[in-house]
Design an enzyme around this catalytic site. Structure first.
Site, PDB file in Angstrom:
ATOM      1  N   ASP A   1       0.835  -1.206   0.000  1.00 56.96           N
ATOM      2  CA  ASP A   1       0.000   0.000   0.000  1.00 56.96           C
ATOM      3  C   ASP A   1       0.868   1.253   0.000  1.00 56.96           C
ATOM      4  O   ASP A   1       1.949   1.257  -0.596  1.00 56.96           O
ATOM      5  CB  ASP A   1      -0.921  -0.034   1.228  1.00 56.96           C
ATOM      6  CG  ASP A   1      -2.287   0.561   0.959  1.00 56.96           C
ATOM      7  OD1 ASP A   1      -2.381   1.795   0.849  1.00 56.96           O
ATOM      8  OD2 ASP A   1      -3.262  -0.198   0.847  1.00 56.96           O
TER       9      ASP A   1
ATOM     10  N   HIS B   1      -3.558   5.958   3.727  1.00 55.53           N
ATOM     11  CA  HIS B   1      -4.327   4.818   3.230  1.00 55.53           C
ATOM     12  C   HIS B   1      -3.842   3.491   3.816  1.00 55.53           C
ATOM     13  O   HIS B   1      -4.621   2.707   4.370  1.00 55.53           O
ATOM     14  CB  HIS B   1      -4.243   4.793   1.706  1.00 55.53           C
ATOM     15  CG  HIS B   1      -5.199   3.863   1.039  1.00 55.53           C
ATOM     16  ND1 HIS B   1      -4.905   2.531   0.833  1.00 55.53           N
ATOM     17  CD2 HIS B   1      -6.424   4.058   0.524  1.00 55.53           C
ATOM     18  CE1 HIS B   1      -5.923   1.956   0.207  1.00 55.53           C
ATOM     19  NE2 HIS B   1      -6.868   2.861   0.012  1.00 55.53           N
TER      20      HIS B   1
ATOM     21  N   ASN C   1     -13.713   0.859  -6.720  1.00 57.09           N
ATOM     22  CA  ASN C   1     -14.762   1.795  -6.311  1.00 57.09           C
ATOM     23  C   ASN C   1     -15.476   2.482  -7.469  1.00 57.09           C
ATOM     24  O   ASN C   1     -16.089   3.530  -7.287  1.00 57.09           O
ATOM     25  CB  ASN C   1     -14.164   2.880  -5.399  1.00 57.09           C
ATOM     26  CG  ASN C   1     -13.579   2.298  -4.140  1.00 57.09           C
ATOM     27  OD1 ASN C   1     -14.066   1.303  -3.627  1.00 57.09           O
ATOM     28  ND2 ASN C   1     -12.521   2.914  -3.641  1.00 57.09           N
TER      29      ASN C   1
ATOM     30  N   SER D   1     -11.330  -0.538  -0.444  1.00 66.68           N
ATOM     31  CA  SER D   1     -10.000  -0.565   0.159  1.00 66.68           C
ATOM     32  C   SER D   1     -10.047  -1.015   1.606  1.00 66.68           C
ATOM     33  O   SER D   1      -9.094  -1.622   2.108  1.00 66.68           O
ATOM     34  CB  SER D   1      -9.363   0.831   0.098  1.00 66.68           C
ATOM     35  OG  SER D   1      -8.947   1.158  -1.196  1.00 66.68           O
TER      36      SER D   1
END
Length: 427
Positions: free
Chosen positions: A97, A131, A226, A291
């Site tokens: 990530d 994130h 998304n 996520s």
């Protein structure tokens, strides 16, 4: 495995409409361009679509306060019962990530050494975007006094690989592929990837890296993406690659979150709306997105791996899929096999196969619960109510007609008598 339950769901269409209208301000995720040979930098906000950037809200402050209440995504679980089964102890989850900020007190003891950084030199322990820190928290955040938030596997370890989110350099499918290979080399058996490629692009290098990881026995848990607000089915990568457990986002009603990408590749769904988690420098914030549904599933996988260390990646995935709560016997393109049920997944001790199977049809009179058929038309009860309303209405009309006719007849007779009387007087 029993995956079908009968439950009532409150459906507030007005609320969902508002969420769709303002969804571009809420859903989060990251994407990367992956067209070889010149690989563009990932866009945290896509220029050609809704802004699914990392900042869920302007109120999120890195280093801010914790959220005292227990998140709804944890309230739906009997945590005490889950903890009796496993806590993730001895299991390491690789998080590929934007890095994981090890300074957050809930993650400090969760970090494993040996991670990597492909856009800097921090060994994966710095997170400028927030994130990766959110993703890691949902998996393995330690308990903290003053907050109801904790990770699904609070004794698991996080091995962070920072493939994007650098101060002067963004990553791409090549840096992601390198991170996947490094995670496999470190022996990671569960790999969380909460990203999808920009414009849903396939990529040979990424495909090969994922295939090698699957061949090594690693379970890759990846976000479905998304871009599903239009409701159209489409493949995303790396979630669509063979052997990957693709995760959609569900809402509080156990239905697909409106932004979650639909497609036949979707394997399972998990809570992905209003997800509380850790942020850099301490504190917590909320965010939406596949996520954050993905680490929810990765956390369950870590619990299963602790309890059943000899199970293969395919068996772990099968147990998660077959114990999920779903509206039908088999999967669909919106939530796959259903919304993950952590307690059910951990409570079933039989050895699963390498792929999920639909529930067998249940005949009437077998003693089991037969789910009520779902139709788009009117049910028998609704039809009976409609007929009753019609009968009542017709009866009321007949009463009014009869009453009106009586009044009219009376007036007519009165008028006739009056006319006869006046005629007699004039004669």
């Amino acid at each position: 495995m029993g995956g079908v339950t009968a439950r009532s769901r409150s459906r507030d269409s007005g609320t969902r409409a508002l969420r769709r209208a303002f969804g571009v301000l809420a859903a989060t995720g990251i994407c990367l361009a992956s067209a070889p040979p010149a690989l563009a930098a990932p866009a945290l906000a896509r220029p050609d679509g809704p802004d699914f950037g990392l900042a869920a809200s302007s109120e999120c402050v890195f280093g801010g306060d914790v959220i005292k209440s227990t998140p709804w995504s944890l309230q739906r679980i009997l945590l005490d019962q889950l903890r009796e089964q496993a806590t993730g102890k001895g299991v390491t989850v690789a998080v590929i990530d934007t890095g994981v900020d090890a300074s957050n007190v809930q993650l400090r003891e969760a970090m494993a050494s040996g991670g990597g950084d492909y856009v800097g030199s921090t060994k994966g322990t710095q997170d400028l975007e927030g994130h990766g820190t959110r993703v890691a928290g949902i998996i393995a955040a330690r308990p903290l006094k003053g907050t109801g938030f904790v990770g699904l596997a609070p004794e698991a370890k996080i091995l962070s690989f920072r493939y994007t989110g650098g101060e002067n350099k963004q990553g791409n499918s090549r840096t992601m592929s390198s991170a996947i290979r490094a995670a496999v080399a470190k022996g990671a058996k569960i790999i969380n990837i909460s990203s999808d490629t920009a414009n849903r692009q396939d990529n040979t290098e990424l495909r090969n890296a994922v295939a090698a990881a699957v061949q090594s026995g690693a379970l890759i848990v990846a976000a479905a993406g998304n871009d599903g607000a239009d409701g159209k089915a489409a493949k995303t990568y790396p979630a669509s690659y063979p052997g990957v457990l693709a995760v959609a986002a569900s809402d509080r009603n156990d239905e697909r979150a409106y932004f979650s990408q639909a497609g036949d590749f979707v394997d399972v769904a998990a809570p992905g709306v209003d997800m509380v988690s850790t942020v850099p420098k301490g504190g917590q914030c909320t965010a939406d997105g596949t996520s954050f549904a993905t680490p929810y599933v990765a956390g369950v996988a870590a619990l299963l791996k602790e309890k059943h260390p000899n199970w293969t990646a395919a068996q772990l995935a099968t147990r998660i899929e077959e114990t999920a709560q779903r509206p039908g016997r088999g999967p669909n393109q919106f939530i796959g096999w259903g919304v993950v049920d952590p307690v059910a997944a951990l409570s079933e001790d039989s050895t699963p196969s390498n792929s999920p199977k639909p529930d067998a049809p249940m005949a009437a009179g077998s003693g089991g619960v037969i789910p009520m058929a779902v139709t788009m038309g009117e049910s028998e009860a609704e039809r009976e109510r409609r007929v009753a309303v019609y009968v009542l209405g017709i009866g009321l009309v007949l009463v009014l007609v009869a009453a009106g006719s009586g009044v009219a007849l009376r007036d007519w007779r009165t008028k006739r008598v009056g006319q006869a009387g006046r005629a007699g007087q004039s004669g």
